[in-house]
Design a protein around this motif. Structure first.
Motif, PDB file in Angstrom:
ATOM      1  N   VAL A 172       0.830  -1.205   0.000  1.00 21.54           N
ATOM      2  CA  VAL A 172       0.000   0.000   0.000  1.00 21.54           C
ATOM      3  C   VAL A 172       0.866   1.258   0.000  1.00 21.54           C
ATOM      4  CG1 VAL A 172      -1.716   1.316   1.299  1.00 21.54           C
ATOM      5  CG2 VAL A 172      -1.939  -1.158   1.111  1.00 21.54           C
ATOM      6  N   MET A 173       1.899   1.268   0.810  1.00 18.48           N
ATOM      7  CA  MET A 173       2.757   2.456   0.904  1.00 18.48           C
ATOM      8  C   MET A 173       3.613   2.666  -0.340  1.00 18.48           C
ATOM      9  SD  MET A 173       4.058   2.427   4.892  1.00 18.48           S
ATOM     10  CE  MET A 173       4.970   3.956   4.665  1.00 18.48           C
ATOM     11  N   ASN A 174       3.872   1.573  -1.095  1.00 19.48           N
ATOM     12  CA  ASN A 174       4.756   1.663  -2.263  1.00 19.48           C
ATOM     13  C   ASN A 174       4.031   1.371  -3.575  1.00 19.48           C
ATOM     14  OD1 ASN A 174       7.729   1.887  -1.075  1.00 19.48           O
ATOM     15  ND2 ASN A 174       6.610   0.437   0.209  1.00 19.48           N
ATOM     16  N   GLN A 175       2.707   1.489  -3.572  1.00 19.39           N
ATOM     17  CA  GLN A 175       1.918   1.104  -4.749  1.00 19.39           C
ATOM     18  C   GLN A 175       2.278   1.877  -6.014  1.00 19.39           C
ATOM     19  OE1 GLN A 175      -2.336   2.617  -4.446  1.00 19.39           O
ATOM     20  NE2 GLN A 175      -1.680   2.862  -2.306  1.00 19.39           N
ATOM     21  N   GLN A 176       2.802   3.101  -5.866  1.00 20.49           N
ATOM     22  CA  GLN A 176       3.134   3.910  -7.045  1.00 20.49           C
ATOM     23  C   GLN A 176       4.439   3.470  -7.708  1.00 20.49           C
ATOM     24  OE1 GLN A 176       0.829   5.896  -8.118  1.00 20.49           O
ATOM     25  NE2 GLN A 176      -0.405   5.607  -6.267  1.00 20.49           N
ATOM     26  N   SER A 177       5.275   2.751  -6.963  1.00 23.00           N
ATOM     27  CA  SER A 177       6.600   2.411  -7.496  1.00 23.00           C
ATOM     28  C   SER A 177       6.767   0.930  -7.833  1.00 23.00           C
ATOM     29  CB  SER A 177       7.684   2.825  -6.494  1.00 23.00           C
ATOM     30  OG  SER A 177       7.505   2.160  -5.254  1.00 23.00           O
ATOM     31  N   ILE A 178       5.725   0.104  -7.587  1.00 23.41           N
ATOM     32  CA  ILE A 178       5.835  -1.319  -7.926  1.00 23.41           C
ATOM     33  C   ILE A 178       4.847  -1.664  -9.035  1.00 23.41           C
ATOM     34  CG2 ILE A 178       6.676  -2.025  -5.664  1.00 23.41           C
ATOM     35  CD1 ILE A 178       3.919  -2.885  -4.884  1.00 23.41           C
ATOM     36  N   SER A 179       5.175  -2.688  -9.803  1.00 28.47           N
ATOM     37  CA  SER A 179       4.321  -3.130 -10.908  1.00 28.47           C
ATOM     38  C   SER A 179       3.547  -4.370 -10.488  1.00 28.47           C
ATOM     39  CB  SER A 179       5.178  -3.457 -12.137  1.00 28.47           C
ATOM     40  OG  SER A 179       5.905  -2.316 -12.555  1.00 28.47           O
ATOM     41  N   PHE A 180       2.260  -4.391 -10.813  1.00 33.88           N
ATOM     42  CA  PHE A 180       1.405  -5.525 -10.469  1.00 33.88           C
ATOM     43  C   PHE A 180       1.220  -6.447 -11.674  1.00 33.88           C
ATOM     44  CE2 PHE A 180       0.145  -2.166  -7.474  1.00 33.88           C
ATOM     45  CZ  PHE A 180       0.277  -2.840  -6.278  1.00 33.88           C
ATOM     46  N   PRO A 181       1.167  -7.767 -11.485  1.00 37.60           N
ATOM     47  CA  PRO A 181       1.324  -8.461 -10.195  1.00 37.60           C
ATOM     48  C   PRO A 181       2.755  -8.354  -9.675  1.00 37.60           C
ATOM     49  CG  PRO A 181       1.183 -10.050 -11.998  1.00 37.60           C
ATOM     50  CD  PRO A 181       0.908  -8.714 -12.595  1.00 37.60           C
ATOM     51  N   PHE A 182       2.857  -8.159  -8.371  1.00 33.10           N
ATOM     52  CA  PHE A 182       4.146  -8.002  -7.706  1.00 33.10           C
ATOM     53  C   PHE A 182       4.468  -9.275  -6.948  1.00 33.10           C
ATOM     54  CE2 PHE A 182       6.584  -6.288  -3.931  1.00 33.10           C
ATOM     55  CZ  PHE A 182       7.765  -6.083  -4.630  1.00 33.10           C
ATOM     56  N   LYS A 183       5.627  -9.862  -7.266  1.00 31.85           N
ATOM     57  CA  LYS A 183       6.037 -11.129  -6.653  1.00 31.85           C
ATOM     58  C   LYS A 183       7.246 -10.858  -5.759  1.00 31.85           C
ATOM     59  CE  LYS A 183       5.794 -14.776  -9.450  1.00 31.85           C
ATOM     60  NZ  LYS A 183       6.059 -15.670 -10.605  1.00 31.85           N
ATOM     61  N   ARG A 184       7.095 -11.129  -4.465  1.00 24.58           N
ATOM     62  CA  ARG A 184       8.193 -10.860  -3.539  1.00 24.58           C
ATOM     63  C   ARG A 184       8.513 -12.076  -2.690  1.00 24.58           C
ATOM     64  NH1 ARG A 184       6.161 -12.363   0.985  1.00 24.58           N
ATOM     65  NH2 ARG A 184       6.013 -11.115   2.859  1.00 24.58           N
ATOM     66  N   TYR A 185       9.817 -12.178  -2.320  1.00 21.82           N
ATOM     67  CA  TYR A 185      10.169 -13.123  -1.266  1.00 21.82           C
ATOM     68  C   TYR A 185      10.835 -12.345  -0.148  1.00 21.82           C
ATOM     69  CZ  TYR A 185      15.208 -13.424  -2.509  1.00 21.82           C
ATOM     70  OH  TYR A 185      16.545 -13.157  -2.742  1.00 21.82           O
ATOM     71  N   GLN A 186      10.738 -12.885   1.059  1.00 20.11           N
ATOM     72  CA  GLN A 186      11.248 -12.193   2.243  1.00 20.11           C
ATOM     73  C   GLN A 186      11.676 -13.236   3.264  1.00 20.11           C
ATOM     74  OE1 GLN A 186       8.407  -9.324   3.636  1.00 20.11           O
ATOM     75  NE2 GLN A 186       9.667  -8.585   5.308  1.00 20.11           N
ATOM     76  N   ILE A 187      12.900 -13.112   3.764  1.00 18.23           N
ATOM     77  CA  ILE A 187      13.431 -14.023   4.776  1.00 18.23           C
ATOM     78  C   ILE A 187      13.907 -13.185   5.954  1.00 18.23           C
ATOM     79  CG2 ILE A 187      15.176 -15.765   5.296  1.00 18.23           C
ATOM     80  CD1 ILE A 187      15.158 -16.568   2.356  1.00 18.23           C
ATOM     81  N   GLN A 188      13.098 -13.156   7.012  1.00 20.91           N
ATOM     82  CA  GLN A 188      13.402 -12.351   8.193  1.00 20.91           C
ATOM     83  C   GLN A 188      12.783 -12.996   9.434  1.00 20.91           C
ATOM     84  OE1 GLN A 188      12.140  -8.296   6.443  1.00 20.91           O
ATOM     85  NE2 GLN A 188      13.889  -7.757   7.739  1.00 20.91           N
ATOM     86  N   PRO A 189      13.274 -12.628  10.627  1.00 19.08           N
ATOM     87  CA  PRO A 189      12.701 -13.194  11.853  1.00 19.08           C
ATOM     88  C   PRO A 189      11.369 -12.559  12.225  1.00 19.08           C
ATOM     89  CG  PRO A 189      14.507 -11.710  12.395  1.00 19.08           C
ATOM     90  CD  PRO A 189      14.479 -11.821  10.906  1.00 19.08           C
ATOM     91  N   VAL A 190      10.524 -13.324  12.918  1.00 11.07           N
ATOM     92  CA  VAL A 190       9.248 -12.848  13.463  1.00 11.07           C
ATOM     93  C   VAL A 190       9.173 -13.282  14.922  1.00 11.07           C
ATOM     94  CG1 VAL A 190       8.095 -12.951  11.222  1.00 11.07           C
ATOM     95  CG2 VAL A 190       7.971 -14.922  12.750  1.00 11.07           C
ATOM     96  N   TRP A 191       8.201 -12.706  15.646  1.00 13.45           N
ATOM     97  CA  TRP A 191       8.116 -12.966  17.085  1.00 13.45           C
ATOM     98  C   TRP A 191       6.679 -13.261  17.489  1.00 13.45           C
ATOM     99  CZ3 TRP A 191      11.298  -9.630  14.709  1.00 13.45           C
ATOM    100  CH2 TRP A 191      12.674  -9.721  15.008  1.00 13.45           C
ATOM    101  N   ARG A 192       6.496 -14.276  18.316  1.00 12.67           N
ATOM    102  CA  ARG A 192       5.171 -14.624  18.831  1.00 12.67           C
ATOM    103  C   ARG A 192       5.282 -14.999  20.309  1.00 12.67           C
ATOM    104  NH1 ARG A 192       2.629 -18.173  13.769  1.00 12.67           N
ATOM    105  NH2 ARG A 192       3.042 -16.554  12.192  1.00 12.67           N
ATOM    106  N   ALA A 193       4.400 -14.419  21.112  1.00  9.52           N
ATOM    107  CA  ALA A 193       4.423 -14.679  22.558  1.00  9.52           C
ATOM    108  C   ALA A 193       3.711 -15.987  22.864  1.00  9.52           C
ATOM    109  CB  ALA A 193       3.767 -13.521  23.308  1.00  9.52           C
ATOM    110  N   ASP A 194       4.183 -17.047  22.224  1.00 10.42           N
ATOM    111  CA  ASP A 194       3.592 -18.373  22.354  1.00 10.42           C
ATOM    112  C   ASP A 194       4.282 -19.137  23.471  1.00 10.42           C
ATOM    113  OD1 ASP A 194       1.817 -20.312  21.631  1.00 10.42           O
ATOM    114  OD2 ASP A 194       2.456 -20.433  19.544  1.00 10.42           O
ATOM    115  N   ARG A 195       3.645 -20.199  23.939  1.00  9.02           N
ATOM    116  CA  ARG A 195       4.277 -21.032  24.961  1.00  9.02           C
ATOM    117  C   ARG A 195       5.354 -21.890  24.302  1.00  9.02           C
ATOM    118  NH1 ARG A 195       3.408 -26.131  27.086  1.00  9.02           N
ATOM    119  NH2 ARG A 195       1.592 -26.469  25.754  1.00  9.02           N
ATOM    120  N   PRO A 196       6.636 -21.709  24.670  1.00  8.51           N
ATOM    121  CA  PRO A 196       7.706 -22.453  24.014  1.00  8.51           C
ATOM    122  C   PRO A 196       7.570 -23.960  24.231  1.00  8.51           C
ATOM    123  CG  PRO A 196       8.593 -20.616  25.286  1.00  8.51           C
ATOM    124  CD  PRO A 196       7.153 -20.775  25.678  1.00  8.51           C
TER     125      PRO A 196
END
Length: 455
Positions: free
Chosen positions: A110-134
């Motif tokens: 949404v924030m970058n809709q003017q600078s990307i072409s659709f359909p836009f295909k992305r991959y992303q490898i980053q950490p995430v966090w969840r307050a789950d019971r380990p």
């Protein structure tokens, strides 16, 4: 004080990081092959971005970040006095650690809709966090590896994402089952059983099936106010194994029939090419996140191949028709899947599936017997590194036993030994640490030999 780390987190030493990087590289190679581009988003997002996107269960697992400075100075005094954390949080925290990569991606689009072409295909490898019971296979900090397409409703992409799952797990050597369902099918079940207004309650309960069993699911639905008659029908439906049998049950629901149509269209693309792993329709697959609207996926290690393995899902995802709509960009459909890298790592580690090439960081260690040999070894080291061969030199001409022990400790496959004789002849001793075989070669010959043996 004895040092420690928070529960649900892990340190990764050199050996573990090499293994994890191997997984990431296999995934990246496949993602790029299918035309996906890399992006990254911040560790923290505004809580307004994250809340309300994951359902009530997910919202409870968000890690909140306290406001800067004296966060209590602007705290809700009434909530603080009542010790009401739900009311208090909005006045002391405006940011949170990301729960997944999909919602931040929607915000990014949404924030970058003017600078990307659709359909836009992305991959992303980053950490995430969840307050789950380990617990085993469940962490509070872990990497996700996502591939998503936004800007198209084509079911070709659902097939493509399943092919990506199939290819990645085949390359990693993990025999898997890729489960497929459609949220519209589940909505159809809710409609024909007269509980459409309880759709989310039903899916949240069904999503717990693998953890609590059918009796636990029934108890959860009762607790959520779903009538017993509807529960009895739902339990019967959860036994169905194919689309044809399901057709007869939800043929009075237009949304349910649409879900079946989408699954059949998806198979028209997918079935053009055989898969290495099993792809199975699973009516019990619900994916308890609010934003899924169409085909949904989940991957598990194949119990038929690994009967003793205890592990939850190692991947999941699906179609989300209007996730960007909550950020102001309407009618932009998306579909994506995620790999649970931590669980994939644990599975591969437990099953000894990592290649030998991940066991060592360097290919060869130079071992020198005296100061002159040490200086000469450093010049040889420079030549080897110029050819991009990972290599190192023990920092001092210590006793042979000490240097060889170090080579063993770091799992170095080759050692080059340089002493007085080697300096005179120009032929260095190359030792294979696995076989114990030794041969005398010039440095150029050693480089050539090791370069050819590169994996």
């Amino acid at each position: 004080m004895k040092p420690s780390i928070p529960k649900g987190t892990r340190d990764f030493g050199p050996a573990e990081v090499r293994k994890r990087n191997y997984i990431f590289q296999v995934m990246k190679d496949v993602f790029v092959k299918y035309g996906f581009q890399p992006i990254e988003t911040p560790v923290m997002e505004n809580l307004s971005t994250l809340t309300g996107k994951y359902g009530e269960e997910g919202d409870k697992l968000l890690f909140k970040v306290l406001n800067n400075g004296d966060f209590l100075s602007k705290a809700n005094a009434e909530a603080l006095a009542e010790k009401n954390s739900s009311k208090l949080i909005s006045s002391i925290s405006k940011r949170g650690l990301r729960y997944d990569l999909t919602v931040p991606f929607a915000r990014f689009v949404v924030m970058n809709q003017q600078s990307i072409s659709f359909p836009f295909k992305r991959y992303q490898i980053q950490p995430v966090w969840r307050a789950d019971r380990p617990q085993k296979g469940r962490y509070q900090e872990f990497y996700q590896c996502d591939v998503d397409v936004v800007g198209s409703g084509s079911l070709m992409y659902e097939a493509e994402l399943v092919q990506i799952y199939d290819e990645v797990f085949a390359k990693l050597g993990v025999k898997s089952i890729i489960k497929v369902n459609n949220r519209k099918v589940l909505e159809g079940i809710a409609e024909v059983t007269g509980i459409l207004d309880r759709f989310m309650d039903m899916t949240i309960a069904i999503d717990k099936l693998d953890k609590v069993g059918i009796i636990g699911v029934e108890e959860e639905m009762i607790k959520r106010g779903i009538p017993q008659k509807a529960i009895d029908t739902i339990k019967e439906v959860l036994e169905i194994k194919n689309l044809d049998a399901l057709d007869n049950i939800i043929n009075e629901s237009s949304i349910g029939k649409k879900g079946i149509e989408e699954l059949r269209s998806f198979h028209k693309y997918l079935d053009q090419k055989p898969t290495a792993n099993a792809v199975e329709f699973d009516i019990t697959l619900a994916r308890g996140l609010n934003y899924y609207t169409g085909c949904i996926f989940e991957v598990v290690a194949d119990k038929r191949a690994y009967p003793d393995l205890v592990m939850g899902s190692i991947g999941g995802g699906g179609r989300y028709d209007d996730l960007t709509g909550v950020f102001g960009l309407k009618n932009v459909s998306g579909v994506g899947v995620s790999f649970g890298a931590a669980r994939v790592y644990d599975v591969m580690n437990e099953l000894s599936l990592f290649p030998d090439s991940t066991s060592s960081g360097i290919k060869v260690l130079f071992v020198a017997m005296d100061e002159k040999a040490h200086e000469f070894a450093f010049s040889c080291l420079n030549k080897m590194r110029a050819k991009n061969l990972a290599s190192d030199l023990y920092p001092e001409p210590a006793k042979m036993k000490k240097q060889m022990k170090y080579a063993n400790d770091i799992n170095c496959p080759y050692v080059v030994i340089i002493g007085e004789t080697e300096l005179k002849t120009g032929k260095l001793v190359l030792k294979n640490m696995e076989t114990g075989n030794q041969e005398s070669l010039k440095i150029e010959e050693i480089i050539s030999k090791l370069d050819k043996s590169r994996i």
